[in-house]
Design a protein around this motif. Structure first.
Motif, mmCIF file in Angstrom:
data_model
loop_
_atom_site.group_PDB
_atom_site.id
_atom_site.type_symbol
_atom_site.label_atom_id
_atom_site.label_comp_id
_atom_site.label_asym_id
_atom_site.label_seq_id
_atom_site.Cartn_x
_atom_site.Cartn_y
_atom_site.Cartn_z
ATOM 1 N N PHE A 71 0.838 -1.210 0.000
ATOM 2 C CA PHE A 71 0.000 0.000 0.000
ATOM 3 C C PHE A 71 0.865 1.249 0.000
ATOM 4 O O PHE A 71 2.082 1.189 0.192
ATOM 5 C CB PHE A 71 -0.976 -0.004 1.178
ATOM 6 N N GLY A 73 0.542 5.793 0.989
ATOM 7 C CA GLY A 73 -0.241 6.847 1.621
ATOM 8 C C GLY A 73 0.260 8.191 1.123
ATOM 9 O O GLY A 73 1.461 8.456 1.166
ATOM 10 N N TYR A 137 -6.707 12.163 2.480
ATOM 11 C CA TYR A 137 -5.703 11.093 2.499
ATOM 12 C C TYR A 137 -6.011 10.101 1.382
ATOM 13 O O TYR A 137 -7.173 9.738 1.158
ATOM 14 C CB TYR A 137 -5.726 10.395 3.860
ATOM 15 N N ARG A 139 -5.190 6.400 -0.300
ATOM 16 C CA ARG A 139 -4.631 5.076 0.008
ATOM 17 C C ARG A 139 -4.681 4.178 -1.229
ATOM 18 O O ARG A 139 -5.683 3.533 -1.494
ATOM 19 C CB ARG A 139 -5.417 4.468 1.174
ATOM 20 N N TYR A 169 -3.287 12.657 12.594
ATOM 21 C CA TYR A 169 -3.151 11.223 12.836
ATOM 22 C C TYR A 169 -3.157 10.935 14.335
ATOM 23 O O TYR A 169 -3.752 9.980 14.785
ATOM 24 C CB TYR A 169 -1.840 10.730 12.200
ATOM 25 N N LYS A 197 6.316 -1.254 1.900
ATOM 26 C CA LYS A 197 5.104 -0.839 2.602
ATOM 27 C C LYS A 197 4.086 -1.955 2.403
ATOM 28 O O LYS A 197 3.342 -2.003 1.416
ATOM 29 C CB LYS A 197 4.617 0.494 2.030
ATOM 30 N N TYR A 202 2.982 -3.934 9.601
ATOM 31 C CA TYR A 202 2.151 -3.201 10.553
ATOM 32 C C TYR A 202 1.436 -4.184 11.484
ATOM 33 O O TYR A 202 1.264 -3.913 12.670
ATOM 34 C CB TYR A 202 1.180 -2.291 9.790
ATOM 35 N N SER A 236 4.623 4.770 12.833
ATOM 36 C CA SER A 236 4.105 5.200 11.525
ATOM 37 C C SER A 236 4.902 6.368 10.971
ATOM 38 O O SER A 236 4.396 7.160 10.199
ATOM 39 C CB SER A 236 2.636 5.588 11.680
ATOM 40 N N GLY A 302 6.168 11.703 8.453
ATOM 41 C CA GLY A 302 5.417 10.709 7.691
ATOM 42 C C GLY A 302 4.264 11.407 6.997
ATOM 43 O O GLY A 302 3.915 12.530 7.357
ATOM 44 N N THR A 303 3.666 10.744 6.018
ATOM 45 C CA THR A 303 2.543 11.382 5.322
ATOM 46 C C THR A 303 1.386 11.592 6.286
ATOM 47 O O THR A 303 0.840 12.692 6.394
ATOM 48 C CB THR A 303 2.094 10.517 4.128
ATOM 49 N N ALA A 304 1.023 10.526 6.999
ATOM 50 C CA ALA A 304 -0.104 10.651 7.930
ATOM 51 C C ALA A 304 0.266 11.566 9.086
ATOM 52 O O ALA A 304 -0.500 12.450 9.472
ATOM 53 C CB ALA A 304 -0.506 9.271 8.437
HETATM 54 C C1 COI Z 1 1.382 7.105 6.030
HETATM 55 O O1 COI Z 1 2.031 7.910 6.685
HETATM 56 O O2 COI Z 1 0.769 7.440 5.026
HETATM 57 C C2 COI Z 1 1.316 5.700 6.402
HETATM 58 O O3 COI Z 1 1.091 4.902 5.556
HETATM 59 C C3 COI Z 1 1.488 5.354 7.816
HETATM 60 C C4 COI Z 1 0.346 4.669 8.404
HETATM 61 C C5 COI Z 1 -0.883 5.386 8.679
HETATM 62 C C6 COI Z 1 0.379 3.234 8.419
#
Ligand code: COI
Length: 364
Positions: A71, A73, A137, A139, A169, A197, A202, A236, A302-304
């Motif tokens: 995946f 993000g 966001y 995914r 987040y 990823k 996770y 994360s 991180g993105t989230a």
């Molecule tokens: C992100 O930062 O986009 C991630 O994929 C981390 C997460 C929420 C698992």
């Protein structure tokens, strides 16, 4: 050969959009999604945008048993003049293919994935929240779908992109988080899947996270899987420390995820002439720096999580607080600049923002 034409089926109903003041992370999904299938011998085919809906898989589908999935993000923002911006989406699709490589999943065509994402965003633009600290966001993910219980790479896959309007987040928002250094469990080892990823990374992190959560910590800090000594990353996000004027982040060593935000922060610091190094760094070095007063700041990227200040570490039954638990100056400056570039309120000297041009099509 894949047909590039994306078929669009509009949802006949529209969901109620959540209030921007109550947005959490990853709980609400938009009206549409992108789907494309892979069949061995045929390649990726049937790209389509459909109403967001449950998918149907046999209980024997390989994803349920052996976790062959990847995946990404990333986020979309709506600027004050109503432009949709993406932040370095090419980096995410590049990484998706690196993850695919590790998980024996067929590569996707990165440029096409971006075209598909832009079409989906054009349809869903009204879902992009504009309040500070919010975004849409994105995914993208791929799962193996063959009904088969043998352990082998699948011959059929489904690639999907779903969208979720999000707030921060962490429940702390942009306030500093508390992190427990993990001593019992490991996240990844060199040669494993730590750089990919993939869901399994996770899943295996949950036990440590659950323990940390009960003790009042937001996340765990992972040490290396061999010596349990060198810092790798947080649940994360990637991690940075400012010690005696120099910013340090663990070097990519074959088990750390190569974060898009991590890379951008390194470039930003270099651009500002702030000393920044990628190297091996032990938890003991951080502890000593904290004790001698040289640990000036710590933050995750991180993105989230965006840029998340770290106010406290817990290691070997001792807690050490950084900057009285307050957000550091460089951390704040990085947060302001990065989010400003991402939402179009600050100049983007690096050309990181990608506009979703209206020429992609209007589907109303
Ligand atoms: C992100 O930062 O986009 C991630 O994929 C981390 C997460 C929420 C698992």
């Amino acid at each position: 050969m894949r047909d590039n034409q994306i078929e669009i089926t509009f949802s006949t109903t529209r969901k109620q959009k959540p209030s921007v003041d109550q947005l959490e992370f990853g709980k609400v999904f938009t009206d549409h999604m992108f789907v494309m299938n892979y069949t061995e011998g045929k390649g990726w085919h049937d790209p389509r945008i459909t109403p967001y809906q449950p998918i149907s898989l046999e209980p024997s589908a390989m994803i349920f048993h052996y976790g062959q999935s990847v995946f990404e993000g990333l986020k979309a923002y709506l600027t004050n003049d109503e432009q949709i911006l993406l932040f370095r989406p090419d980096k995410n699709f590049e990484r998706l293919n690196r993850s695919n490589e590790r998980l024996c999943i067929p590569h996707i065509e990165e440029e096409f994935a971006l075209v598909a994402l832009k079409q989906l965003l054009t349809i869903e633009r009204e879902w992009i929240p504009t309040k500070e600290g919010t975004s849409l966001y994105i995914r993208p993910f791929i799962i193996s779908t063959d009904p088969y219980l043998g352990v082998a790479p699948a011959k059929h896959y489904q690639f999907m992109i779903i969208l979720s309007p999000v707030g921060s987040y962490y429940k702390e928002g942009i306030n500093p988080v508390k992190i427990a250094v993990e001593q019992q469990y490991v996240r990844a080892v060199v040669g494993g899947t730590g750089t990919a990823k993939t869901g399994g990374n996770y899943a295996s992190s949950l036990k440590a996270q659950e323990v940390a959560d009960k003790l009042g910590f937001s996340q765990v800090l992972w040490l290396d899987g061999k010596e349990n000594k060198y810092i790798e990353e947080v649940g994360s996000m990637n991690i940075f420390f400012k010690i005696n004027g120099e910013v340090i982040t663990p070097a990519l060593n074959g088990s750390i995820l190569e974060g898009v935000t991590r890379g951008s922060i390194i470039e930003l610091l270099k651009h500002w002439n702030v000393p920044v190094v990628e190297r091996k760094i032990s938890i003991d070095e951080i502890y000593q720096a904290a004790k001698s007063g040289l640990l000036e700041e710590a933050f995750g990227t991180g993105t989230a999580a965006v840029i998340s200040p770290i106010g406290e570490f817990f290691w070997q039954n001792e807690k050490f607080v950084i900057q009285d638990g307050e957000t550091g100056e460089v951390t704040q400056e990085l947060y302001d600049t990065l989010t400003g570039i991402q939402n179009g309120t600050k100049p983007d000297p690096f050309g990181w923002s990608v506009k979703v041009e209206s020429e992609v099509g209007s589907f109303s």
